[in-house]
Design a protein around this motif. Structure first.
Motif, mmCIF file in Angstrom:
data_model
loop_
_atom_site.group_PDB
_atom_site.id
_atom_site.type_symbol
_atom_site.label_atom_id
_atom_site.label_comp_id
_atom_site.label_asym_id
_atom_site.label_seq_id
_atom_site.Cartn_x
_atom_site.Cartn_y
_atom_site.Cartn_z
ATOM 1 N N PHE A 57 0.505 -1.187 -0.324
ATOM 2 C CA PHE A 57 0.058 0.174 0.002
ATOM 3 C C PHE A 57 0.942 1.235 0.011
ATOM 4 C CE2 PHE A 57 -3.753 -2.736 2.392
ATOM 5 C CZ PHE A 57 -4.210 -2.493 0.324
ATOM 6 N N THR A 58 1.909 0.782 0.341
ATOM 7 C CA THR A 58 2.727 3.100 0.930
ATOM 8 C C THR A 58 4.038 2.731 -0.289
ATOM 9 O OG1 THR A 58 3.383 2.256 3.179
ATOM 10 C CG2 THR A 58 4.569 3.274 2.087
ATOM 11 N N ARG A 59 3.146 1.507 -1.033
ATOM 12 C CA ARG A 59 4.853 1.369 -2.255
ATOM 13 C C ARG A 59 4.122 1.479 -3.769
ATOM 14 N NH1 ARG A 59 7.269 -0.006 1.980
ATOM 15 N NH2 ARG A 59 9.024 0.747 1.901
ATOM 16 N N THR A 60 2.611 1.715 -3.359
ATOM 17 C CA THR A 60 2.053 2.006 -4.493
ATOM 18 C C THR A 60 1.096 3.144 -4.810
ATOM 19 O OG1 THR A 60 0.166 0.171 -3.963
ATOM 20 C CG2 THR A 60 1.774 -0.509 -5.291
ATOM 21 N N TYR A 175 8.770 -6.292 -9.370
ATOM 22 C CA TYR A 175 9.778 -5.655 -7.749
ATOM 23 C C TYR A 175 9.784 -7.315 -7.170
ATOM 24 C CZ TYR A 175 10.520 -3.255 -3.357
ATOM 25 O OH TYR A 175 11.628 -3.017 -1.972
ATOM 26 N N ALA A 176 8.738 -8.172 -7.406
ATOM 27 C CA ALA A 176 9.199 -9.287 -6.834
ATOM 28 C C ALA A 176 9.645 -9.843 -7.997
ATOM 29 C CB ALA A 176 7.910 -10.079 -6.318
ATOM 30 N N ALA A 177 10.097 -10.293 -9.772
ATOM 31 C CA ALA A 177 10.879 -10.381 -10.228
ATOM 32 C C ALA A 177 11.882 -10.730 -9.726
ATOM 33 C CB ALA A 177 10.212 -10.230 -10.453
ATOM 34 N N ALA A 178 12.837 -9.287 -9.599
ATOM 35 C CA ALA A 178 14.435 -8.522 -8.478
ATOM 36 C C ALA A 178 14.368 -9.489 -8.086
ATOM 37 C CB ALA A 178 14.105 -7.440 -8.506
ATOM 38 N N ARG A 179 13.472 -10.429 -6.779
ATOM 39 C CA ARG A 179 14.008 -11.033 -4.798
ATOM 40 C C ARG A 179 12.953 -12.203 -5.387
ATOM 41 N NH1 ARG A 179 12.599 -5.397 -6.110
ATOM 42 N NH2 ARG A 179 14.139 -3.888 -4.268
ATOM 43 N N GLY A 180 13.401 -12.672 -6.505
ATOM 44 C CA GLY A 180 13.180 -14.605 -7.021
ATOM 45 C C GLY A 180 11.725 -15.009 -6.383
ATOM 46 N N ILE A 181 10.982 -14.006 -6.403
ATOM 47 C CA ILE A 181 9.049 -14.195 -6.750
ATOM 48 C C ILE A 181 8.086 -14.312 -7.836
ATOM 49 C CG2 ILE A 181 7.205 -14.225 -5.646
ATOM 50 C CD1 ILE A 181 8.561 -13.771 -2.685
ATOM 51 N N VAL A 182 8.682 -14.795 -8.304
ATOM 52 C CA VAL A 182 6.681 -15.003 -9.524
ATOM 53 C C VAL A 182 5.362 -14.802 -8.902
ATOM 54 C CG1 VAL A 182 5.601 -15.828 -11.255
ATOM 55 C CG2 VAL A 182 8.176 -16.351 -11.288
#
Ligand code: Q0N
Length: 286
Positions: A57-60, A175-182
């Motif tokens: 929420f904070t980042r979107t 954002y998630a892909a850069a942290r290993g989560i699809v």
């Protein structure tokens, strides 16, 4: 909670009215699999989901305003603005899975989006698609076409919901892909505030409202392991359970392994130690 009136129940969350304008959304540690809530809880699961939602929420906020007013000290309760909710589930799919894969296999289309022939299960779509569903009171949400959804909410609001949801999903999946989560797909709940503005509500971009897959294991051509619930599913399958109520109790090692996966998703995505969240939940809002 003497000052809160219970106004709604989900499978794993409760909603209370604080006053005319504010609600309290409380995420329990209950876990469901194959659509059944299990008798065993996963400690801190509700805190992980609440913290992750607050983080997103904070980042979107520049993409869409949201209902969040604050997080309580317990880490599982979100104070939020009371909205007029849209009567549709706003689903975005970046990959072909679940009901999207089933509908495509049967018809070549998902919610009116005609897709190329020959796609395999779990394939990454050329572009993410907005695939609305009706809110079923009991049982399963039903996929509907954009035209049907536009009839329910009006064409203008529908177009705005689609645009906002696609933008939210694109932001989060990168954002998630850069942290290993699809983030294979996700479901948003939108509402209108007193001024008629479209506002993001409920929990957002959590493993309960989305399909999270481990990126390093991604292999199109079949179903993917769940980032968070795979131990639970494997255990339940191995017991021979028929997937009707009641579900099996989970053994300690399945509970601990599952809790660790939820905490890992939180820490990978937020970059914040989960213990720091427990000490002060509002760390995710900064
Ligand atoms: C609302 N739901 C669906 C919790 C989750 N900010 C809001 N204002 C008005 N209504 C709602 C919200 C929110 N969030 C959302 N129902 C009402 C999901 N619920 C089901 C019950 O448990």
């Amino acid at each position: 909670m003497p000052d809160a009136v219970h106004v709604g129940s989900g499978k794993v969350r409760e909603l209370y009215a604080l006053d005319d304008e504010r609600l309290l959304l409380v995420a329990s540690d209950r876990i469901s699999t194959f659509d059944v809530v299990l008798p065993t809880e996963v400690p801190d699961k509700g805190r992980v989901l609440t913290g992750l939602s607050g983080f997103w929420f904070t980042r979107t906020r520049s993409i869409a305003p949201n209902h969040l007013l604050g997080l309580r000290e317990d880490g599982r309760s979100t104070e939020c603005r009371r909205l007029e909710m849209l009567p549709i589930e706003c689903v975005v799919r970046g990959y072909l899975s679940g009901s999207g894969w089933r509908d495509y296999s049967a018809t070549g289309a998902v919610c009116g989006h005609e897709l190329p022939a020959g796609l395999v299960e779990s394939t990454r779509l050329p572009e993410p698609i907005f695939t609305p569903a009706t809110k079923a009171q009991s049982g399963h949400d039903e996929n509907i076409t954009g035209a049907q959804a536009a009839e329910l909410v009006g064409a203008e609001l529908y177009a705005e919901a689609e645009r906002v949801c696609l933008e939210l999903y694109r932001f989060a999946r990168e954002y998630a892909a850069a942290r290993g989560i699809v983030i294979a797909d996700t479901k948003f709940e939108l509402g209108l505030d007193g001024e008629g503005r479209l506002v993001l509500a409920d929990e957002a971009l959590t493993p309960d409202s989305s399909r999270f897959w481990p990126a390093d294991e991604y292999t199109p051509g079949g179903p993917q392991p769940s980032f968070d619930k795979q131990f639970v599913r494997d255990f339940c399958e191995a017991t021979g359970w028929d997937k009707t109520y009641p579900g099996p109790e989970l053994p300690e090692e399945v509970v601990n392994g599952t809790r660790a996966r939820y905490v890992e998703a939180f820490e990978r995505l937020t970059g914040i130690a989960f213990d720091d969240y427990l000490a002060d939940p509002e760390v995710v809002l900064r």
